[in-house]
Design a protein around this motif. Structure first.
Motif, PDB file in Angstrom:
ATOM      1  N   UNK A  37       0.810  -1.208   0.000  1.00  0.00           N
ATOM      2  CA  UNK A  37       0.000   0.000   0.000  1.00  0.00           C
ATOM      3  C   UNK A  37       0.843   1.257   0.000  1.00  0.00           C
ATOM      4  N   UNK A  38       1.925   1.235   0.756  1.00  0.00           N
ATOM      5  CA  UNK A  38       2.818   2.397   0.758  1.00  0.00           C
ATOM      6  C   UNK A  38       3.425   2.614  -0.614  1.00  0.00           C
ATOM      7  N   UNK A  39       3.784   1.523  -1.286  1.00  0.00           N
ATOM      8  CA  UNK A  39       4.340   1.653  -2.633  1.00  0.00           C
ATOM      9  C   UNK A  39       3.322   2.276  -3.574  1.00  0.00           C
ATOM     10  N   UNK A  40       2.080   1.858  -3.438  1.00  0.00           N
ATOM     11  CA  UNK A  40       1.037   2.437  -4.282  1.00  0.00           C
ATOM     12  C   UNK A  40       0.874   3.917  -3.982  1.00  0.00           C
ATOM     13  N   UNK A  41       0.850   4.264  -2.709  1.00  0.00           N
ATOM     14  CA  UNK A  41       0.662   5.660  -2.341  1.00  0.00           C
ATOM     15  C   UNK A  41       1.797   6.526  -2.860  1.00  0.00           C
ATOM     16  N   UNK A  42       3.033   6.031  -2.734  1.00  0.00           N
ATOM     17  CA  UNK A  42       4.175   6.786  -3.239  1.00  0.00           C
ATOM     18  C   UNK A  42       4.091   6.963  -4.744  1.00  0.00           C
ATOM     19  N   UNK A  43       3.657   5.914  -5.433  1.00  0.00           N
ATOM     20  CA  UNK A  43       3.542   6.006  -6.892  1.00  0.00           C
ATOM     21  C   UNK A  43       2.506   7.032  -7.290  1.00  0.00           C
ATOM     22  N   UNK A 100      -1.099  -5.043 -21.040  1.00  0.00           N
ATOM     23  CA  UNK A 100      -1.012  -6.197 -20.146  1.00  0.00           C
ATOM     24  C   UNK A 100       0.059  -6.004 -19.067  1.00  0.00           C
ATOM     25  N   UNK A 101      -0.147  -6.707 -17.955  1.00  0.00           N
ATOM     26  CA  UNK A 101       0.842  -6.752 -16.873  1.00  0.00           C
ATOM     27  C   UNK A 101       0.810  -8.151 -16.287  1.00  0.00           C
ATOM     28  N   UNK A 102       1.913  -8.576 -15.693  1.00  0.00           N
ATOM     29  CA  UNK A 102       1.970  -9.925 -15.124  1.00  0.00           C
ATOM     30  C   UNK A 102       1.413  -9.973 -13.708  1.00  0.00           C
ATOM     31  N   UNK A 103       1.388  -8.838 -13.003  1.00  0.00           N
ATOM     32  CA  UNK A 103       0.926  -8.792 -11.629  1.00  0.00           C
ATOM     33  C   UNK A 103      -0.127  -7.700 -11.472  1.00  0.00           C
ATOM     34  N   UNK A 104      -1.196  -8.005 -10.726  1.00  0.00           N
ATOM     35  CA  UNK A 104      -2.267  -7.038 -10.533  1.00  0.00           C
ATOM     36  C   UNK A 104      -1.836  -5.797  -9.780  1.00  0.00           C
ATOM     37  N   UNK A 105      -0.873  -5.937  -8.857  1.00  0.00           N
ATOM     38  CA  UNK A 105      -0.431  -4.776  -8.091  1.00  0.00           C
ATOM     39  C   UNK A 105       0.155  -3.703  -8.995  1.00  0.00           C
ATOM     40  N   UNK A 106       0.801  -4.122 -10.087  1.00  0.00           N
ATOM     41  CA  UNK A 106       1.357  -3.148 -11.035  1.00  0.00           C
ATOM     42  C   UNK A 106       0.251  -2.279 -11.623  1.00  0.00           C
ATOM     43  N   UNK A 107      -0.905  -2.884 -11.864  1.00  0.00           N
ATOM     44  CA  UNK A 107      -2.004  -2.157 -12.478  1.00  0.00           C
ATOM     45  C   UNK A 107      -2.597  -1.126 -11.525  1.00  0.00           C
ATOM     46  N   UNK A 118      -8.418   3.083 -16.301  1.00  0.00           N
ATOM     47  CA  UNK A 118      -9.227   1.909 -15.981  1.00  0.00           C
ATOM     48  C   UNK A 118      -8.306   0.696 -15.894  1.00  0.00           C
ATOM     49  N   UNK A 119      -8.520  -0.149 -14.872  1.00  0.00           N
ATOM     50  CA  UNK A 119      -7.774  -1.405 -14.783  1.00  0.00           C
ATOM     51  C   UNK A 119      -8.709  -2.514 -14.345  1.00  0.00           C
ATOM     52  N   UNK A 120      -8.328  -3.734 -14.704  1.00  0.00           N
ATOM     53  CA  UNK A 120      -8.996  -4.938 -14.233  1.00  0.00           C
ATOM     54  C   UNK A 120      -8.272  -5.393 -12.978  1.00  0.00           C
ATOM     55  N   UNK A 121      -9.014  -5.656 -11.906  1.00  0.00           N
ATOM     56  CA  UNK A 121      -8.363  -6.057 -10.662  1.00  0.00           C
ATOM     57  C   UNK A 121      -9.313  -6.903  -9.823  1.00  0.00           C
ATOM     58  N   UNK A 122      -8.727  -7.751  -8.972  1.00  0.00           N
ATOM     59  CA  UNK A 122      -9.558  -8.486  -8.023  1.00  0.00           C
ATOM     60  C   UNK A 122     -10.006  -7.535  -6.917  1.00  0.00           C
ATOM     61  N   UNK A 123     -11.183  -7.807  -6.375  1.00  0.00           N
ATOM     62  CA  UNK A 123     -11.779  -6.905  -5.394  1.00  0.00           C
ATOM     63  C   UNK A 123     -11.035  -6.893  -4.065  1.00  0.00           C
ATOM     64  N   UNK A 124     -10.381  -7.987  -3.735  1.00  0.00           N
ATOM     65  CA  UNK A 124      -9.662  -8.047  -2.465  1.00  0.00           C
ATOM     66  C   UNK A 124      -8.544  -7.006  -2.443  1.00  0.00           C
ATOM     67  N   UNK A 125      -7.813  -6.888  -3.548  1.00  0.00           N
ATOM     68  CA  UNK A 125      -6.747  -5.888  -3.630  1.00  0.00           C
ATOM     69  C   UNK A 125      -7.325  -4.475  -3.644  1.00  0.00           C
ATOM     70  N   UNK A 126      -8.447  -4.299  -4.302  1.00  0.00           N
ATOM     71  CA  UNK A 126      -9.045  -2.968  -4.385  1.00  0.00           C
ATOM     72  C   UNK A 126      -9.568  -2.502  -3.026  1.00  0.00           C
ATOM     73  N   UNK A 173      -0.377 -12.733  -5.105  1.00  0.00           N
ATOM     74  CA  UNK A 173      -0.058 -11.613  -4.232  1.00  0.00           C
ATOM     75  C   UNK A 173      -0.477 -11.931  -2.809  1.00  0.00           C
ATOM     76  N   UNK A 174       0.305 -11.489  -1.850  1.00  0.00           N
ATOM     77  CA  UNK A 174      -0.027 -11.714  -0.448  1.00  0.00           C
ATOM     78  C   UNK A 174      -1.156 -10.772  -0.046  1.00  0.00           C
ATOM     79  N   UNK A 175      -2.195 -11.328   0.555  1.00  0.00           N
ATOM     80  CA  UNK A 175      -3.338 -10.534   0.968  1.00  0.00           C
ATOM     81  C   UNK A 175      -4.372 -10.320  -0.117  1.00  0.00           C
ATOM     82  N   UNK A 176      -4.185 -10.917  -1.307  1.00  0.00           N
ATOM     83  CA  UNK A 176      -5.166 -10.693  -2.373  1.00  0.00           C
ATOM     84  C   UNK A 176      -6.163 -11.852  -2.432  1.00  0.00           C
TER      85      UNK A 176
END
Length: 347
Positions: A37-43, A100-107, A118-126, A173-176
């Motif tokens: 989450x911190x990585x996402x926030x920094x990005x 495309x991306x190999x990992x959902x966190x990148x998206x 717009x991105x496709x993602x699992x709801x747990x990560x969102x 992903x851990x926690x997804x």
């Protein structure tokens, strides 16, 4: 119409930085999620002249709004590619490029940074991202449970869910969605969760890791479940969606609060095109088998043998409360996410 190249299923070298990371106990898992989450926030919060504008789309000169959407190489994305191939996006005023991306966190990172509207993602990560204060929004369902589950090699000693005691399981992903549904299902079958090691791997690398014995099991999604059954004779021990996770929604289309506020017409147009593509998937099953080989390396013959995919014909996001409950149960979020704020009604 924009086209995309097939996504190569190239595994990371064993032992490399991309080969995978692990998490076992609750404190390690929570730390991994917070770090992500911190990585996402920094990005998303960088400053300076190069900061993304967050603009959702631009006119391509032909009167169409050009947008780029982020995805992963899953069979669940067939409606997107059908909408692209058949000109449904153009009919709704959009020119869509697929990234495309190999990992959902990148998206999610790219979306929060303003690079993808717009991105496709699992709801747990969102929901986890929303819990950490990131401005994510959900506006359209894409898929529900299908053949996702915990798969093992044919000669594995794991034959029943109870046999997972002490096993290592590959998740994206851990926690997804993969880790949390695994925990819910295995706990439902009486497995000691503290004995499980979750290994973080990109979905295209899981089959090789399974075959080489790097993990005991893998949470597989299509097309990888069918690929594994065809090429390595993998078998599913237990579905990822039973017991507490049985009715859980899986993944859908997300955006940011800024885009939802500034360009609701674009989101409505995208959703309308997906609605029409979902109807095609329902009415023309062969369309799925025909489109999947255009964006993966799956052969037409193998694509025709895919297990059932839970494409979401409607757009009922009320069941996200199940995701909330599971994330709370396993200490991934500290309080229920406000679903009224998370969900955007695009009509």
């Amino acid at each position: 119409m924009t086209t995309t190249s097939p996504i190569p299923f190239t595994p990371a070298a064993p032992g490399s930085a991309d080969a995978g990371s692990t998490g076992t106990g609750p404190s390690g898992r929570r730390a991994a999620v917070v770090a992500a989450g911190l990585a996402l926030a920094l990005a998303g919060c960088g400053g300076g002249a190069d900061e993304p504008s967050g603009e959702s789309g631009s006119d391509n000169g032909d009167g169409l709004t050009a947008i780029t959407v982020g995805v992963q190489p899953f069979a669940e994305l067939a409606p997107l590619y059908i909408a692209q191939e058949r000109g449904l996006f153009e009919e709704h005023g959009l020119e869509v490029t697929v990234q495309p991306a190999s990992q959902g966190a990148e998206l999610i990172t790219a979306m929060v940074a303003g690079e993808l509207p717009i991105v496709y993602s699992n709801y747990f990560s969102l929901l986890t991202a929303a819990d950490q204060g990131l401005p994510v929004r959900v506006f359209r369902e894409n898929d529900r449970p299908g053949v996702q589950g915990l798969y093992v090699m044919p000669d594995s000693d794991i034959t029943d869910p109870e046999d997972f005691e002490g096993a290592s399981i590959a998740v994206s992903g851990l926690g997804n969605v993969m880790e949390i549904t695994s925990r819910a299902v295995l706990e439902h079958h009486g497995v000691d969760l503290d004995s499980i090691e979750f290994v973080e791997l990109a979905p295209p690398t899981m089959l090789q890791a399974l075959e080489q014995g790097q993990v005991d099991a893998a949470w597989l999604v299509e097309p990888f479940a069918t690929l594994g059954q065809s090429e390595q004779d993998v078998r599913m021990v237990v579905s990822a969606f039973e017991g507490p996770s049985q009715d859980s929604p899986v993944a859908g289309w997300a955006t940011t609060a800024d885009v939802a506020e500034s360009d609701p017409e674009m989101l409505a147009a995208f959703s309308a095109a997906i609605d029409e593509a979902m109807a095609i998937v329902h009415d023309e099953p062969d369309a799925v088998a025909e489109i999947i080989p255009t964006y993966t390396e799956m052969t037409p013959e193998l694509a025709a043998s895919l297990g059932p995919v839970g494409y979401a014909q409607g757009n009922d996001l009320a069941d996200l409360s199940i995701v909330n409950d599971l994330l709370l149960r396993y200490d991934i979020i500290s309080a229920p996410v406000d679903l009224d704020s998370l969900i955007v009604d695009v009509g």
